[in-house]
Design a protein around this motif. Structure first.
Motif, PDB file in Angstrom:
ATOM      1  N   ILE A  75      54.327  61.535  -5.776  1.00 48.84           N
ATOM      2  CA  ILE A  75      54.009  61.631  -4.357  1.00 48.84           C
ATOM      3  C   ILE A  75      55.208  61.106  -3.578  1.00 48.84           C
ATOM      4  CG2 ILE A  75      52.403  60.973  -2.532  1.00 48.84           C
ATOM      5  CD1 ILE A  75      50.314  60.436  -4.682  1.00 48.84           C
ATOM      6  N   ALA A 117      49.236  59.746  -0.762  1.00 53.32           N
ATOM      7  CA  ALA A 117      48.952  61.179  -0.641  1.00 53.32           C
ATOM      8  C   ALA A 117      48.743  61.566   0.821  1.00 53.32           C
ATOM      9  CB  ALA A 117      47.724  61.541  -1.472  1.00 53.32           C
ATOM     10  N   HIS A 131      50.703  69.311   6.468  1.00 54.43           N
ATOM     11  CA  HIS A 131      49.431  69.867   6.005  1.00 54.43           C
ATOM     12  C   HIS A 131      48.241  69.316   6.791  1.00 54.43           C
ATOM     13  CE1 HIS A 131      51.528  71.797   2.763  1.00 54.43           C
ATOM     14  NE2 HIS A 131      51.956  70.651   2.280  1.00 54.43           N
ATOM     15  N   ASN A 134      41.111  66.572   4.293  1.00 60.28           N
ATOM     16  CA  ASN A 134      40.898  66.012   2.965  1.00 60.28           C
ATOM     17  C   ASN A 134      40.273  64.640   3.128  1.00 60.28           C
ATOM     18  OD1 ASN A 134      43.239  67.992   2.576  1.00 60.28           O
ATOM     19  ND2 ASN A 134      42.755  67.450   0.464  1.00 60.28           N
ATOM     20  N   HIS A 178      52.142  61.680   2.498  1.00 61.59           N
ATOM     21  CA  HIS A 178      52.867  62.858   2.024  1.00 61.59           C
ATOM     22  C   HIS A 178      52.372  64.120   2.727  1.00 61.59           C
ATOM     23  CE1 HIS A 178      54.718  65.738  -0.777  1.00 61.59           C
ATOM     24  NE2 HIS A 178      53.546  66.342  -0.786  1.00 61.59           N
ATOM     25  N   MET A 179      51.056  64.311   2.766  1.00 63.86           N
ATOM     26  CA  MET A 179      50.508  65.525   3.374  1.00 63.86           C
ATOM     27  C   MET A 179      50.746  65.559   4.874  1.00 63.86           C
ATOM     28  SD  MET A 179      47.050  66.382   1.210  1.00 63.86           S
ATOM     29  CE  MET A 179      47.017  68.036   1.888  1.00 63.86           C
ATOM     30  N   THR A 184      45.709  61.531  -9.131  1.00 62.88           N
ATOM     31  CA  THR A 184      46.710  62.088  -8.221  1.00 62.88           C
ATOM     32  C   THR A 184      46.595  63.609  -8.168  1.00 62.88           C
ATOM     33  OG1 THR A 184      48.215  60.262  -8.709  1.00 62.88           O
ATOM     34  CG2 THR A 184      49.178  62.232  -7.718  1.00 62.88           C
ATOM     35  N   ARG A 185      46.437  64.227  -9.329  1.00 60.20           N
ATOM     36  CA  ARG A 185      46.296  65.678  -9.380  1.00 60.20           C
ATOM     37  C   ARG A 185      45.037  66.118  -8.617  1.00 60.20           C
ATOM     38  NH1 ARG A 185      46.255  65.906 -14.393  1.00 60.20           N
ATOM     39  NH2 ARG A 185      48.471  66.159 -14.802  1.00 60.20           N
ATOM     40  N   PHE A 234      45.038  66.589  -4.730  1.00 62.59           N
ATOM     41  CA  PHE A 234      45.607  67.804  -4.170  1.00 62.59           C
ATOM     42  C   PHE A 234      44.829  69.054  -4.572  1.00 62.59           C
ATOM     43  CE2 PHE A 234      49.010  64.685  -4.275  1.00 62.59           C
ATOM     44  CZ  PHE A 234      49.542  64.799  -2.995  1.00 62.59           C
ATOM     45  N   GLU A 235      43.763  68.864  -5.343  1.00 62.15           N
ATOM     46  CA  GLU A 235      42.969  70.004  -5.807  1.00 62.15           C
ATOM     47  C   GLU A 235      41.613  70.103  -5.132  1.00 62.15           C
ATOM     48  OE1 GLU A 235      42.728  69.523 -10.014  1.00 62.15           O
ATOM     49  OE2 GLU A 235      44.741  70.322 -10.399  1.00 62.15           O
TER      50      GLU A 235
END
Length: 338
Positions: free
Chosen positions: A123, A167, A176, A276, A170-171, A141-142, A145-146
């Motif tokens: 990240i 996260a 995003h 999110n 970052h987004m 972490t995965r 983003f899913e």
């Protein structure tokens, strides 16, 4: 004796030259070797303690002595750490622990080490990059983003909230989402809120401080202050979320075990278009009044099979604070089961 040469661009596998109890590594860049070993060789001492090997440093060589399996793990860990340095990344104490943990898992170990080496799971934020240090952190972490809604459940010190805030930053930086909203239930953990000095904001801020700390790790101070002034980043108690629709936002609810069932339902139904949401909590640290059920436990039961909702679980093995913290958590868990 087994020998390999570690260069900037390539790693040569060990060569079996006859000594069954020793592996020798030769490093092409002495400057990186110094960083790898750490001040007063403290990084090597950490590897020796955790992996059960003895490491001797002579010039640009490291000799690793011990059982074959332990030496193999030490070689893999040193390779991962050296490659990290060769890519221009820094090396902190937590990175040593992360490389050891990832290399210790016999299931998919090569894949995990490759992820650590190449930074596939990473990240990126303005001030630092966050690389998961355990398998559970990688999966979590995965998942962030899913799935539009994620739960991170486990003991303190496992990085649940820290990774979620990273996260979010970052987004936000990537465009995003338009806003970051971080929240916590303002529930007293043995203290009385009303007896604290100051106005309501001054009473609440101490409960929100861990969220401020996380943000400060990822954003420059002036930028963070400006974004908070513009209300593009908000930190607010859970009760302040009522009546809002949180669209195009990354929303984190921390310490969710202290939300009531009604508060949790209220919060989850704030999720708007393009948003999110992450909910983190520790089942073992509920500060609600005796007899009042935790909203986190209810949400876990009710939403476990709902499409689009991700659940990630952590244990004391995922604690990334001081190693003693994991042992303290394990001791309390043993006591609870007596």
């Amino acid at each position: 004796m087994q020998e390999i040469c570690l260069g900037i661009s390539a790693l040569t596998p060990p060569l079996n030259t006859g000594d069954p109890l020793r592996t020798e590594l030769e490093f092409a860049d002495n400057r990186l070797l110094i960083d790898l070993c750490g001040e007063h060789d403290r990084n090597l001492a950490r590897l020796e303690s955790e992996l059960g090997v003895q490491i001797l440093r002579r010039g640009n060589h490291l000799q690793i002595m011990g059982e074959a399996a332990a030496r193999e793990r030490a070689v893999e860990t040193l390779q991962a750490l050296y490659s990290r340095l060769a890519e221009g990344r820094s090396l902190e104490a937590g990175d040593i622990d992360g490389a050891i943990r990832l290399g210790a898992d016999p299931v998919g170990r090569e894949t995990q080490l490759e992820m650590f080496r190449t930074g596939t799971i990473e990240i990126r934020t303005r001030k630092k990059n966050v690389i998961p240090r355990t398998k559970a952190q990688q999966d979590y972490t995965r998942a962030l983003f899913e799935h539009p809604l994620n739960f991170g459940i486990g003991p303190a010190g496992t990085g649940k909230t820290y990774i979620a805030v990273a996260a979010a930053v970052h987004m936000f930086a990537e465009g995003h989402v338009d806003r970051i909203i971080l929240s916590r239930p303002a529930v007293e953990a043995g203290e009385r809120l009303g007896f604290l000095p100051g106005d309501m904001r001054e009473k609440i801020d101490p409960y929100m401080q861990p969220l401020y700390d996380a943000l400060n790790d990822f954003l420059p101070g002036r930028q963070l202050a400006k974004l908070m002034e513009e209300r593009r980043i908000e930190i607010a108690p859970l009760a302040f979320m009522r009546g809002r629709t949180l669209a195009n936002a990354f929303v984190v609810l921390d310490e969710a075990q202290n939300a009531t069932e009604m508060q949790m339902k209220m919060f989850l139904t704030r999720l708007g278009e393009g948003s999110n949401m992450v909910v983190t909590g520790d089942r073992s640290q509920v500060d609600l009044p005796r007899g009042m059920p935790s909203g986190l436990a209810a949400a876990e039961r009710i939403l476990k099979d709902v499409k689009g909702v991700g659940f990630s679980y952590f244990t004391s093995a995922d604690v990334v604070r001081h190693p003693l913290v994991a042992r303290i958590i394990e001791a309390y868990e043993r006591d609870e089961h007596r």
